[in-house]
Write a protein that holds these residues in place. Structure first.
Motif, mmCIF file in Angstrom:
data_model
loop_
_atom_site.group_PDB
_atom_site.id
_atom_site.type_symbol
_atom_site.label_atom_id
_atom_site.label_comp_id
_atom_site.label_asym_id
_atom_site.label_seq_id
_atom_site.Cartn_x
_atom_site.Cartn_y
_atom_site.Cartn_z
ATOM 1 N N ASN A 95 1.224 13.612 -21.563
ATOM 2 C CA ASN A 95 1.188 15.029 -21.910
ATOM 3 C C ASN A 95 0.900 15.835 -20.652
ATOM 4 O O ASN A 95 -0.048 15.538 -19.923
ATOM 5 C CB ASN A 95 0.092 15.275 -22.960
ATOM 6 N N ARG A 96 1.743 16.826 -20.370
ATOM 7 C CA ARG A 96 1.502 17.697 -19.227
ATOM 8 C C ARG A 96 0.767 18.924 -19.716
ATOM 9 O O ARG A 96 1.198 19.590 -20.663
ATOM 10 C CB ARG A 96 2.820 18.114 -18.581
ATOM 11 N N VAL A 97 -0.350 19.218 -19.078
ATOM 12 C CA VAL A 97 -1.147 20.384 -19.466
ATOM 13 C C VAL A 97 -1.233 21.328 -18.272
ATOM 14 O O VAL A 97 -1.186 20.892 -17.118
ATOM 15 C CB VAL A 97 -2.559 19.985 -19.945
ATOM 16 N N ALA A 98 -1.327 22.615 -18.539
ATOM 17 C CA ALA A 98 -1.385 23.615 -17.469
ATOM 18 C C ALA A 98 -2.652 24.449 -17.616
ATOM 19 O O ALA A 98 -3.024 24.853 -18.722
ATOM 20 C CB ALA A 98 -0.166 24.517 -17.527
ATOM 21 N N VAL A 125 -4.685 29.769 -13.372
ATOM 22 C CA VAL A 125 -5.703 30.224 -12.421
ATOM 23 C C VAL A 125 -5.155 31.431 -11.674
ATOM 24 O O VAL A 125 -3.997 31.838 -11.871
ATOM 25 C CB VAL A 125 -6.085 29.091 -11.434
ATOM 26 N N LYS A 126 -5.950 31.985 -10.783
ATOM 27 C CA LYS A 126 -5.599 33.210 -10.074
ATOM 28 C C LYS A 126 -4.248 33.096 -9.349
ATOM 29 O O LYS A 126 -3.448 34.028 -9.375
ATOM 30 C CB LYS A 126 -6.709 33.532 -9.076
ATOM 31 N N GLY A 127 -3.991 31.987 -8.704
ATOM 32 C CA GLY A 127 -2.758 31.837 -7.931
ATOM 33 C C GLY A 127 -1.565 31.362 -8.742
ATOM 34 O O GLY A 127 -0.475 31.225 -8.207
ATOM 35 N N GLY A 128 -1.721 31.076 -10.014
ATOM 36 C CA GLY A 128 -0.613 30.575 -10.822
ATOM 37 C C GLY A 128 -1.099 29.535 -11.817
ATOM 38 O O GLY A 128 -2.147 29.701 -12.428
ATOM 39 N N ARG A 129 -0.343 28.437 -11.917
ATOM 40 C CA ARG A 129 -0.720 27.374 -12.855
ATOM 41 C C ARG A 129 -1.059 26.100 -12.099
ATOM 42 O O ARG A 129 -0.402 25.763 -11.126
ATOM 43 C CB ARG A 129 0.442 27.068 -13.801
ATOM 44 N N ARG A 130 -2.053 25.402 -12.614
ATOM 45 C CA ARG A 130 -2.370 24.063 -12.099
ATOM 46 C C ARG A 130 -2.011 23.070 -13.183
ATOM 47 O O ARG A 130 -2.500 23.157 -14.300
ATOM 48 C CB ARG A 130 -3.859 23.949 -11.780
ATOM 49 N N PHE A 131 -1.176 22.102 -12.833
ATOM 50 C CA PHE A 131 -0.738 21.127 -13.821
ATOM 51 C C PHE A 131 -1.575 19.866 -13.733
ATOM 52 O O PHE A 131 -1.936 19.404 -12.649
ATOM 53 C CB PHE A 131 0.744 20.784 -13.620
ATOM 54 N N GLY A 176 -6.178 -3.207 -26.653
ATOM 55 C CA GLY A 176 -7.020 -2.030 -26.529
ATOM 56 C C GLY A 176 -6.175 -0.836 -26.132
ATOM 57 O O GLY A 176 -5.055 -0.991 -25.654
ATOM 58 N N PHE A 177 -6.705 0.357 -26.341
ATOM 59 C CA PHE A 177 -5.987 1.552 -25.920
ATOM 60 C C PHE A 177 -6.928 2.457 -25.153
ATOM 61 O O PHE A 177 -8.145 2.401 -25.326
ATOM 62 C CB PHE A 177 -5.360 2.300 -27.114
ATOM 63 N N GLY A 178 -6.351 3.266 -24.281
ATOM 64 C CA GLY A 178 -7.163 4.153 -23.466
ATOM 65 C C GLY A 178 -6.451 5.456 -23.181
ATOM 66 O O GLY A 178 -5.227 5.545 -23.248
ATOM 67 N N HIS A 179 -7.248 6.443 -22.848
ATOM 68 C CA HIS A 179 -6.764 7.785 -22.565
ATOM 69 C C HIS A 179 -7.278 8.156 -21.184
ATOM 70 O O HIS A 179 -8.455 7.957 -20.888
ATOM 71 C CB HIS A 179 -7.334 8.718 -23.645
ATOM 72 N N GLY A 180 -6.391 8.662 -20.321
ATOM 73 C CA GLY A 180 -6.801 9.050 -18.982
ATOM 74 C C GLY A 180 -6.205 10.385 -18.597
ATOM 75 O O GLY A 180 -5.062 10.688 -18.950
ATOM 76 N N LYS A 181 -6.973 11.188 -17.868
ATOM 77 C CA LYS A 181 -6.484 12.492 -17.427
ATOM 78 C C LYS A 181 -6.670 12.610 -15.918
ATOM 79 O O LYS A 181 -7.693 12.194 -15.376
ATOM 80 C CB LYS A 181 -7.265 13.614 -18.118
ATOM 81 N N ALA A 182 -5.645 13.170 -15.251
ATOM 82 C CA ALA A 182 -5.711 13.367 -13.806
ATOM 83 C C ALA A 182 -4.668 14.393 -13.390
ATOM 84 O O ALA A 182 -3.817 14.808 -14.186
ATOM 85 C CB ALA A 182 -5.484 12.052 -13.078
ATOM 86 N N ARG A 183 -4.694 14.760 -12.109
ATOM 87 C CA ARG A 183 -3.731 15.730 -11.583
ATOM 88 C C ARG A 183 -2.371 15.087 -11.329
ATOM 89 O O ARG A 183 -1.361 15.752 -11.271
ATOM 90 C CB ARG A 183 -4.249 16.324 -10.265
ATOM 91 N N GLU A 184 -2.352 13.759 -11.146
ATOM 92 C CA GLU A 184 -1.104 13.028 -10.892
ATOM 93 C C GLU A 184 -0.886 11.988 -11.989
ATOM 94 O O GLU A 184 -1.851 11.416 -12.508
ATOM 95 C CB GLU A 184 -1.156 12.329 -9.529
ATOM 96 N N VAL A 185 0.380 11.703 -12.314
ATOM 97 C CA VAL A 185 0.708 10.771 -13.397
ATOM 98 C C VAL A 185 0.182 9.353 -13.133
ATOM 99 O O VAL A 185 -0.459 8.761 -14.009
ATOM 100 C CB VAL A 185 2.231 10.752 -13.656
ATOM 101 N N PRO A 186 0.425 8.758 -11.952
ATOM 102 C CA PRO A 186 -0.050 7.378 -11.728
ATOM 103 C C PRO A 186 -1.567 7.224 -11.865
ATOM 104 O O PRO A 186 -2.052 6.225 -12.387
ATOM 105 C CB PRO A 186 0.394 7.052 -10.299
ATOM 106 N N GLU A 187 -2.292 8.239 -11.419
ATOM 107 C CA GLU A 187 -3.757 8.198 -11.527
ATOM 108 C C GLU A 187 -4.195 8.269 -12.990
ATOM 109 O O GLU A 187 -5.120 7.574 -13.415
ATOM 110 C CB GLU A 187 -4.358 9.347 -10.717
ATOM 111 N N ALA A 188 -3.527 9.104 -13.785
ATOM 112 C CA ALA A 188 -3.845 9.212 -15.213
ATOM 113 C C ALA A 188 -3.564 7.884 -15.912
ATOM 114 O O ALA A 188 -4.357 7.431 -16.753
ATOM 115 C CB ALA A 188 -3.034 10.331 -15.852
#
Length: 188
Positions: A30-33, A36-42, A58-70
């Motif tokens: 899921n891409r979230v935005a 912020v003041k300068g625009g959008r941070r994805f 097992g299952f897990g949920h991860g969030k990060a600024r980049e897809v591989p890290e998430a």
């Protein structure tokens, strides 16, 4: 001209075998935005299912600024919270079972050999990583992948091995199996 692999999309499943014997399956990104003041941070949120194809999953949920890290964070979370699912003959469920999480409901049914995995997207990923090869599943209610995976795990946690049922009833496992064979013979 060589074709490039398909990028993005809901049905693009990522699978990789790791050296520790676990199989990762990417179920949903899921891409979230954030405005912020300068625009959008994805940012990106990933839902990953991890299993050894021998009954542990097992299952897990991860969030990060980049897809591989998430995806990496989600995989680590999945490995920390694994469950064991007893399988009949290493291929299907011992008995039919229902699961629920929020508005998501699932029905899992054992199936004869050769049936294959008959299930929707997120549930299919769970069955493939747990090592199930014959199962029939139906999702009712929510089609949200998070709720579907959690409802599937709820159902798998309710799965009981016949040895556990025999112990609860104070019977021998062989006695319980004889009764099962008698019931199957009477149906035919």
């Amino acid at each position: 001209m060589a074709q490039r692999p398909q990028q993005g999309g809901r049905n693009n499943r990522r699978e990789e075998e790791q050296d520790d014997g676990f199989v990762d399956k990417l179920v949903h990104i899921n891409r979230v935005a954030k405005v912020v003041k300068g625009g959008r941070r994805f940012g990106f949120a990933a839902l990953v299912v991890v299993g050894d194809q021998k009954g542990r999953v097992g299952f897990g949920h991860g969030k990060a600024r980049e897809v591989p890290e998430a995806i990496r964070k989600a995989s680590e979370a999945a490995k920390r919270d694994m469950i064991f699912v007893p399988l009949r003959d290493g291929r299907t469920l011992h008995h039919d079972v229902n699961g629920r999480h929020g508005a998501g409901k699932v029905i899992l049914r054992s199936a004869p050999a050769g049936t294959g995995i008959i299930a929707g997207g997120p549930m299919r990923a769970v069955f493939e990583t747990v090592g199930m090869s014959d199962v029939v599943a139906k999702s009712l209610g929510s089609s949200n992948p998070y709720n579907m995976v959690r409802a599937t795990f709820d159902a798998l946690k309710r799965q009981m091995h016949p040895k556990d049922i025999a112990a609860q009833r104070g019977l021998k496992y062989s006695t319980l199996q004889e009764r099962r064979r008698d019931l199957i013979g009477a149906e035919e």
